[in-house]
Design an enzyme around this catalytic site. Structure first.
Site, PDB file in Angstrom:
ATOM      1  CD  GLU A  95      -9.252  21.761  -8.913  1.00 38.62           C
ATOM      2  OE1 GLU A  95     -10.170  21.353  -8.162  1.00 38.62           O
ATOM      3  OE2 GLU A  95      -8.208  21.125  -9.110  1.00 38.62           O
ATOM      4  CG  ASP A 141     -12.584   9.970  -5.260  1.00 41.60           C
ATOM      5  OD1 ASP A 141     -12.096   9.500  -6.296  1.00 41.60           O
ATOM      6  OD2 ASP A 141     -12.545  11.190  -4.960  1.00 41.60           O
ATOM      7  CG  HIS A 170      -4.359  22.780 -11.294  1.00 37.65           C
ATOM      8  ND1 HIS A 170      -5.697  22.538 -11.157  1.00 37.65           N
ATOM      9  CD2 HIS A 170      -3.744  21.578 -11.148  1.00 37.65           C
ATOM     10  CE1 HIS A 170      -5.901  21.245 -10.946  1.00 37.65           C
ATOM     11  NE2 HIS A 170      -4.721  20.652 -10.922  1.00 37.65           N
ATOM     12  CG  HIS A 201     -13.267  12.890  -7.880  1.00 35.52           C
ATOM     13  ND1 HIS A 201     -12.092  12.899  -7.185  1.00 35.52           N
ATOM     14  CD2 HIS A 201     -13.132  13.802  -8.868  1.00 35.52           C
ATOM     15  CE1 HIS A 201     -11.275  13.800  -7.727  1.00 35.52           C
ATOM     16  NE2 HIS A 201     -11.876  14.366  -8.740  1.00 35.52           N
TER      17      HIS A 201
HETATM   18  C1  XUL Z   1      -6.631  17.224 -11.012  1.00 40.54           C
HETATM   19  C2  XUL Z   1      -7.338  17.819  -9.859  1.00 40.54           C
HETATM   20  C3  XUL Z   1      -8.615  17.166  -9.467  1.00 40.54           C
HETATM   21  C4  XUL Z   1      -9.668  18.112  -8.981  1.00 40.54           C
HETATM   22  C5  XUL Z   1     -10.994  17.455  -8.704  1.00 40.54           C
HETATM   23  O1  XUL Z   1      -5.454  17.868 -11.345  1.00 40.54           O
HETATM   24  O2  XUL Z   1      -6.872  18.745  -9.262  1.00 40.54           O
HETATM   25  O3  XUL Z   1      -8.334  16.210  -8.505  1.00 40.54           O
HETATM   26  O4  XUL Z   1      -9.264  18.780  -7.831  1.00 40.54           O
HETATM   27  O5  XUL Z   1     -11.490  16.765  -9.793  1.00 40.54           O
HETATM   28 CO    CO Z   2      -7.485  19.817  -7.605  1.00 43.78          CO
END
Ligand code: XUL
Ligand code: CO
Length: 439
Positions: free
Chosen positions: A235, A107, A274, A104
């Protein structure tokens, strides 16, 4: 290596020693040059380290403070801290043999007090990272913008009801794309942790989704205008931190992508934990993405069977991973992406070696699962069991139906003369036994 300090002292380059090795700092299964199903393991996986978990996460949680010593964050000077963090990251990645990293924007360096200060910091650290990349050959698999930590995003970023916040998110994505492009990043990710809602009572869902689509179109147009040729990945995640997130799962995200005409440029980055938060298996999400030709990349981790949240542990379940690798191999692999370890050490894993054990373990699980999956698909009775299940569609009336050439009255007539269909076993237990035999 140009780094002045050695942060991971006493640890050298991690070798592949094979499964008989008892060296905890060696790979037992991940042999990067070994060819499996026509490609080296390194090319199948394109492993990446997550900058945020591995070099920013300090073990703090909502109930307690940091536990993990992070000597690269000890300088009182913000840019020195960012450079030390980069040194630590590149030392770690070089030692473990990682070709890619994911980041990110903030980061890489902490956000400043003003937009100008943040931009200067990003620009400066990107130049430093570029030097480290040239020394080592390590590059970003993807970049992204953190559109969820700052209080300004508490009601969303691209889906915020306040246009001033939406435009600030645009500024951040422009800068993050610029940095990704400057660093030769291969792809760009959108994870929308705050793109969703806490209550429908105050949320115009349709309007927010329209805004998200307009935002993604704008980001994509800008990226392409700057010569960015990688994929944009969405994502999916169903919840956390929002009660409900718009990119709930692969099917929901694909519907969004297709409804708003983004399918030529957007694919999916599927994350294990997820998937399980959405009450799916990882392999289900991989298959849904693959069906749409949108299996772009993977965020590797695992959840906890007893906890209902995103624990982001390193992968360790070879059986489940083998099922996932079967889906991956059948799909022809990832479309340009790789395997990013979006996983964090447990709060009580506090030694410098722990980061190595975690990644070695995760990479070995993928390698072992890939070897098993390849053998199951090519050497076992599995493929025949799988295809024979659908044999009635391979010829005759079944084939005509599959081609869309039979109407409902045709089905009626065939059923009437055919009589009651035979009962046929799905052979699930047999297939599960075959997988077990190949682990
Ligand atoms: C949060 C997540 C994030 C993404 C990037 O659950 O997975 O770290 O991968 O923003
Ligand atoms: Co992620």
């Amino acid at each position: 290596m140009a780094g002045k300090k050695e942060f991971f002292q006493g640890i050298g380059k991690i070798p592949y020693e094979g499964k008989a090795s008892r060296n905890p700092l060696a790979f037992k299964y991940y042999d990067k040059d070994k060819v499996v199903a026509g490609k080296s393991m390194a090319d199948h996986f394109r492993f990446a380290t997550a900058y945020w978990h591995s070099f920013c996460g300090n073990g703090s949680d909502p109930f307690g403070m940091a536990t993990r010593p992070m000597p690269w964050l000890s300088s009182g000077d913000v840019m020195q801290r960012a450079r030390d963090k980069a040194d630590a990251a590149f030392e770690f990645m070089s030692k473990i043999g990682m070709s890619f990293y994911c980041f990110h924007d903030f980061d890489l360096v902490e956000e400043g007090d003003t937009i100008v200060e943040s931009e200067q910091r990003l620009h400066e650290i990107a130049s430093y990272l570029l030097e480290k990349q040239e020394e080592t050959g390590i590059k970003p698999l993807w970049g992204t913008a953190n559109l969820f930590s700052h209080p300004r995003y508490m009601n969303g970023a691209a889906t915020n009801p306040d246009f001033a916040v939406v435009s600030h998110a645009g500024l951040q994505v422009k800068n993050a794309l610029d940095v990704t492009i400057k660093l030769g990043g291969q792809h760009y990710v959108f994870w929308g942790g705050r793109e969703g809602y806490m209550s429908l009572l105050n949320t115009d869902m349709k309007r927010e989704l329209d805004h998200l689509a307009a935002f993604l179109h704008a980001a994509m147009d800008y990226g392409r205008s700057q010569g960015f040729t990688g994929w944009f990945f969405i994502e999916p995640k169903p919840m956390e931190p929002s009660k409900h997130q718009y990119d709930f799962d692969a099917a929901t995200s694909l519907h969004f992508i297709q409804s708003y005409g983004l399918e030529a440029d957007f694919k999916l980055n599927i994350e294990v934990n997820h998937a399980t938060l959405a009450q799916h298996t990882f392999q289900h999400e991989l298959q849904v993405a693959a069906n749409a030709g949108a299996l772009g990349s993977i965020d590797a981790n695992r959840g906890d069977y007893q906890n209902g949240w995103d624990t982001d542990q390193f992968p360790n379940n070879v059986y489940e991973m083998t099922e996932a690798m079967m889906v991956l191999l059948k799909a022809g692999g990832l479309q340009g992406g790789g395997i990013n370890f979006d996983a964090k050490l447990r709060r009580n894993s506090t030694d410098v070696e722990d980061l190595f054990y975690a990644h070695i373990g995760g990479m070995d699980v993928f390698a072992r699962a890939l070897l098993a999956a390849e053998a199951i698909l090519n050497d076992s009775a599995y493929a025949a069991l799988f295809t024979s299940r659908y044999a009635s569609f391979d010829s005759g009336q079944g084939l005509l139906f599959e081609k869309g050439e039979l109407g409902l009255t045709d089905l009626y007539a065939l059923a009437k003369t055919g009589g009651e269909p035979a009962i046929r076993s799905g052979r699930q237990e047999l297939i599960e036994n075959i997988i077990n035999q190949y682990l």
